[in-house]
Design an enzyme around this catalytic site. Structure first.
Site, mmCIF file in Angstrom:
data_model
loop_
_atom_site.group_PDB
_atom_site.id
_atom_site.type_symbol
_atom_site.label_atom_id
_atom_site.label_comp_id
_atom_site.label_asym_id
_atom_site.label_seq_id
_atom_site.Cartn_x
_atom_site.Cartn_y
_atom_site.Cartn_z
ATOM 1 N N ASP A 70 -22.729 40.517 -64.836
ATOM 2 C CA ASP A 70 -21.637 39.552 -64.979
ATOM 3 C C ASP A 70 -21.780 38.329 -64.077
ATOM 4 O OD1 ASP A 70 -20.516 41.335 -66.803
ATOM 5 O OD2 ASP A 70 -19.361 42.365 -65.258
ATOM 6 N N LYS B 278 -24.776 34.971 -66.919
ATOM 7 C CA LYS B 278 -26.044 34.767 -67.635
ATOM 8 C C LYS B 278 -25.832 34.051 -68.978
ATOM 9 C CE LYS B 278 -26.582 39.253 -67.365
ATOM 10 N NZ LYS B 278 -25.533 39.609 -66.386
ATOM 11 N N GLY C 287 -21.648 41.938 -71.868
ATOM 12 C CA GLY C 287 -20.628 41.026 -72.375
ATOM 13 C C GLY C 287 -20.949 39.671 -71.772
ATOM 14 N N HIS C 288 -21.525 38.782 -72.572
ATOM 15 C CA HIS C 288 -21.966 37.483 -72.059
ATOM 16 C C HIS C 288 -21.029 36.398 -72.591
ATOM 17 C CE1 HIS C 288 -26.356 39.033 -71.326
ATOM 18 N NE2 HIS C 288 -25.424 39.711 -70.686
ATOM 19 N N GLN D 228 -27.144 42.959 -67.863
ATOM 20 C CA GLN D 228 -26.831 43.671 -66.613
ATOM 21 C C GLN D 228 -27.423 42.892 -65.417
ATOM 22 O OE1 GLN D 228 -28.177 45.962 -69.400
ATOM 23 N NE2 GLN D 228 -26.065 45.587 -69.938
ATOM 24 N N GLU E 203 -11.032 46.111 -64.235
ATOM 25 C CA GLU E 203 -11.031 45.282 -63.023
ATOM 26 C C GLU E 203 -12.413 45.313 -62.406
ATOM 27 O OE1 GLU E 203 -8.496 46.385 -59.793
ATOM 28 O OE2 GLU E 203 -6.770 45.408 -60.684
HETATM 29 P P1 GDP Z 1 -22.684 37.589 -67.910
HETATM 30 O O1 GDP Z 1 -22.478 38.998 -68.344
HETATM 31 O O2 GDP Z 1 -23.687 37.478 -66.791
HETATM 32 O O3 GDP Z 1 -22.983 36.637 -69.034
HETATM 33 O O4 GDP Z 1 -21.285 37.128 -67.280
HETATM 34 P P2 GDP Z 1 -19.812 37.435 -67.892
HETATM 35 O O5 GDP Z 1 -19.595 36.574 -69.070
HETATM 36 O O6 GDP Z 1 -19.591 38.890 -68.048
HETATM 37 O O7 GDP Z 1 -18.902 37.016 -66.663
HETATM 38 C C1 GDP Z 1 -18.920 35.728 -66.135
HETATM 39 C C2 GDP Z 1 -17.495 35.162 -66.221
HETATM 40 O O8 GDP Z 1 -17.383 34.015 -65.376
HETATM 41 C C3 GDP Z 1 -17.140 34.658 -67.617
HETATM 42 O O9 GDP Z 1 -15.746 34.839 -67.805
HETATM 43 C C4 GDP Z 1 -17.469 33.173 -67.544
HETATM 44 O O10 GDP Z 1 -16.710 32.403 -68.459
HETATM 45 C C5 GDP Z 1 -17.087 32.852 -66.124
HETATM 46 N N1 GDP Z 1 -17.859 31.789 -65.470
HETATM 47 C C6 GDP Z 1 -19.184 31.514 -65.583
HETATM 48 N N2 GDP Z 1 -19.529 30.536 -64.711
HETATM 49 C C7 GDP Z 1 -18.408 30.211 -64.045
HETATM 50 C C8 GDP Z 1 -18.132 29.280 -62.982
HETATM 51 O O11 GDP Z 1 -18.993 28.584 -62.469
HETATM 52 N N3 GDP Z 1 -16.847 29.254 -62.527
HETATM 53 C C9 GDP Z 1 -15.857 30.024 -63.039
HETATM 54 N N4 GDP Z 1 -14.640 29.911 -62.522
HETATM 55 N N5 GDP Z 1 -16.091 30.905 -64.034
HETATM 56 C C10 GDP Z 1 -17.348 31.001 -64.511
HETATM 57 P P1 IMO Z 2 -23.702 42.185 -68.410
HETATM 58 O O1 IMO Z 2 -24.939 41.945 -69.244
HETATM 59 C C1 IMO Z 2 -21.659 44.661 -65.464
HETATM 60 C C2 IMO Z 2 -22.458 48.972 -65.635
HETATM 61 C C3 IMO Z 2 -21.327 49.884 -66.033
HETATM 62 C C4 IMO Z 2 -21.711 51.139 -65.263
HETATM 63 C C5 IMO Z 2 -23.228 51.156 -65.347
HETATM 64 C C6 IMO Z 2 -23.791 52.029 -66.457
HETATM 65 O O2 IMO Z 2 -22.452 41.693 -69.064
HETATM 66 O O3 IMO Z 2 -23.903 41.664 -67.034
HETATM 67 P P2 IMO Z 2 -23.892 51.798 -69.105
HETATM 68 O O4 IMO Z 2 -22.798 51.643 -70.117
HETATM 69 O O5 IMO Z 2 -24.897 50.689 -69.113
HETATM 70 O O6 IMO Z 2 -24.557 53.148 -69.155
HETATM 71 O O7 IMO Z 2 -23.131 51.759 -67.680
HETATM 72 O O8 IMO Z 2 -23.606 49.790 -65.583
HETATM 73 N N1 IMO Z 2 -22.746 47.873 -66.589
HETATM 74 C C7 IMO Z 2 -22.449 46.601 -66.376
HETATM 75 N N2 IMO Z 2 -21.777 45.999 -65.383
HETATM 76 N N3 IMO Z 2 -22.183 43.900 -66.458
HETATM 77 C C8 IMO Z 2 -22.882 44.490 -67.451
HETATM 78 O O9 IMO Z 2 -23.544 43.775 -68.388
HETATM 79 C C9 IMO Z 2 -23.000 45.895 -67.472
HETATM 80 N N4 IMO Z 2 -23.589 46.786 -68.309
HETATM 81 C C10 IMO Z 2 -23.441 47.993 -67.746
HETATM 82 O O10 IMO Z 2 -20.082 49.377 -65.641
HETATM 83 O O11 IMO Z 2 -21.356 50.988 -63.908
HETATM 84 MG MG MG Z 3 -20.938 40.414 -68.587
#
Ligand code: GDP
Ligand code: IMO
Ligand code: MG
Length: 422
Positions: A13, A16, A40-41, A221, A301
């Site tokens: 998270d 990416k 979840g990107h 991840q 959370e």
């Molecule tokens: P990923 O899994 O690495 O693609 O990241 P996620 O989408 O799960 O989580 C990143 C969260 O931070 C998302 O809700 C984005 O919209 C948000 N986000 C990304 N870059 C920024 C930033 O520079 N500032 C803020 N406030 N939010 C950001």
């Molecule tokens: P992105 O690509 C954050 C965590 C889960 C759990 C562990 C194993 O959005 O960054 P799994 O379902 O893969 O067997 O769970 O890895 N986890 C992540 N945490 N971002 C993710 O993906 C994750 N994918 C798995 O919460 O701790």
């Molecule tokens: Mg994510």
């Protein structure tokens, strides 16, 4: 040409999806190389927000080819829902989303097995996303898996065999479940998959490179969730690191070019497992609130804490990171002081490397830096950065030994600042 790899350096998270979308115009093709719908990107542009799970984040920029590589595990039902939602919002995928025939299928029973194994672990549960990731990769490694290419020939028999084996295990674990509805949706997903180009992606990827075209490999991840180098056993079941791009796409190591390592200005984690800099206090709660730190897939959370440079240095080393990208800088805008963990205290001794055993007894040792205390979300150039922010960047670059080339100051595509290059 080379494959550039973008991957997370923390516990996922990091942002990416946003940066892959931003960088896509510089590439001909974007390819996912591991993970599955546990990811979840999130991407935001033109007032719209999208969350991608299995589809690469290069899908929104022009008509670029996107590839789901052999290292990915795919749930046809979730894939169908994700693809239909994109098509409904006007994004035609059918011709430009290619899927590897060697990608493994997540069966409905894999999801039940995921839940059953978590239940069995009790308090020691991993806190998985419940998407069947671990059981699917287990079947792949134990040579029992079903692959996307299997849907093209004699699939019913192969599926029935795999399902029977899973049902036997579920019975032995005394796990009750209802397969009928999910199985129907899953089979509809299988039919839908057939409408996409199912390809030998390793050949495609290497042909693209030999034609002088460029590929951006998108990780899911993060490095601290890597099955070999993460905080085992609280990890995911794939190699999330740079080497995973070689096995997950079929590219030789010498074909890897830039390695973009992406991290948040602080740190988060979802699910169980060690997190040395976690803040179980009002500061952690403030970061969670300002950063909207709730899972993009599960809504859980996210645990929040200060940046951990011991873990980050380890991630930079394992991946051979050539450029750093810092996300969510704006979330720290209002903090008077910012802390960065530079070492751990373990059993009364100070260490500056990521150890074999990481548990709750580890105490982080912090450097303290003054916060910048001004809003960064509207900034468009590094000329506007306050002095304290520049100091934070220099401090991190000195510690990590790699330049920070991109800084993100908000979730939107536009809120991305590329720094001057030397
Ligand atoms: P990923 O899994 O690495 O693609 O990241 P996620 O989408 O799960 O989580 C990143 C969260 O931070 C998302 O809700 C984005 O919209 C948000 N986000 C990304 N870059 C920024 C930033 O520079 N500032 C803020 N406030 N939010 C950001
Ligand atoms: P992105 O690509 C954050 C965590 C889960 C759990 C562990 C194993 O959005 O960054 P799994 O379902 O893969 O067997 O769970 O890895 N986890 C992540 N945490 N971002 C993710 O993906 C994750 N994918 C798995 O919460 O701790
Ligand atoms: Mg994510």
């Amino acid at each position: 040409m080379k494959v550039d790899v973008l991957l997370g350096l923390q516990w996922g998270d990091e942002g990416k999806g946003k940066v892959v979308d931003v960088l896509t115009p510089n590439y001909d093709v974007v390819a996912r190389f591991q993970g599955g719908p546990n990811a979840g990107h999130t991407l935001e542009f033109e007032g719209q927000k999208y969350v991608l799970r299995s589809i690469p984040s290069g899908i929104f920029q022009g008509d670029k080819i996107n590839i789901i590589g052999n290292g990915v595990v795919l749930d046809p039902a979730l894939f169908k829902a994700e693809a239909l939602a994109l098509e409904a919002s006007g994004h035609d995928l059918k011709k430009r989303l290619h899927i590897s025939k060697k990608a493994h299928l997540i069966l409905p029973t894999h999801r039940f097995l995921d839940a059953a194994y978590e239940r069995l672990k009790g308090d020691a549960k991993v806190g998985t996303t419940g998407k069947g990731i671990g059981p699917t990769y287990t079947d792949k490694i134990s040579r029992n898996g079903l692959r996307v290419g299997d849907i093209l020939c004699d699939f019913e028999a192969k599926y029935a065999k795999a399902k029977a084996r899973h049902e036997q295990i579920l019975k032995s674990l005394d796990f009750s479940y209802d397969l009928s509805q999910v199985e129907r949706e899953w089979m509809e997903g299988i039919e839908y998959l057939k409408e996409f180009p199912l390809v030998d992606s390793e050949h495609e990827v290497n042909r693209i490179l030999s034609e002088g075209k460029t590929i951006l490999a998108e990780g899911a991840q993060g490095t601290m969730l890597d099955v070999d180098f993460g905080s085992y056993p609280f990890v995911t079941s794939s190699n999330t690191i740079c080497a995973g791009a070689c096995t997950g796409l079929g590219v030789a190591p010498k074909r890897i070019g830039e390695v973009y390592g992406i991290f948040k200005a602080y740190c988060t984690r979802v699910g169980s497992g060690p997190f040395p800099t976690e803040l179980n206090n009002e500061i952690g709660a403030k970061i969670r609130e300002l950063g909207h730190e709730f899972g993009a897939v599960t809504g859980r959370e996210r645990r929040c804490g200060w940046i951990d440079l011991v873990a980050l240095k380890y991630a930079v080393m394992i991946n051979g990171v050539t450029q750093l990208i810092m996300m969510k800088s704006d979330v720290l805008d209002s903090f008077e002081t910012i802390k960065a963990c530079v070492a751990y205290e373990v059993g009364g001794k100070e260490i500056d490397y990521f150890p074999y055993e990481v548990d709750d007894s580890i105490k982080p040792i912090y450097a303290e830096l003054p916060g910048w205390r001004c809003g960064m979300t509207k900034m468009t150039s590094e000329d506007e950065f306050p002095e304290e922010f520049n100091n934070y960047l220099s401090f991190l670059e000195d510690e990590l030994g790699v330049p920070i080339k991109i800084v993100s100051v908000g979730p939107d595509r536009e809120q991305t600042i590329t720094r001057y290059t030397d």
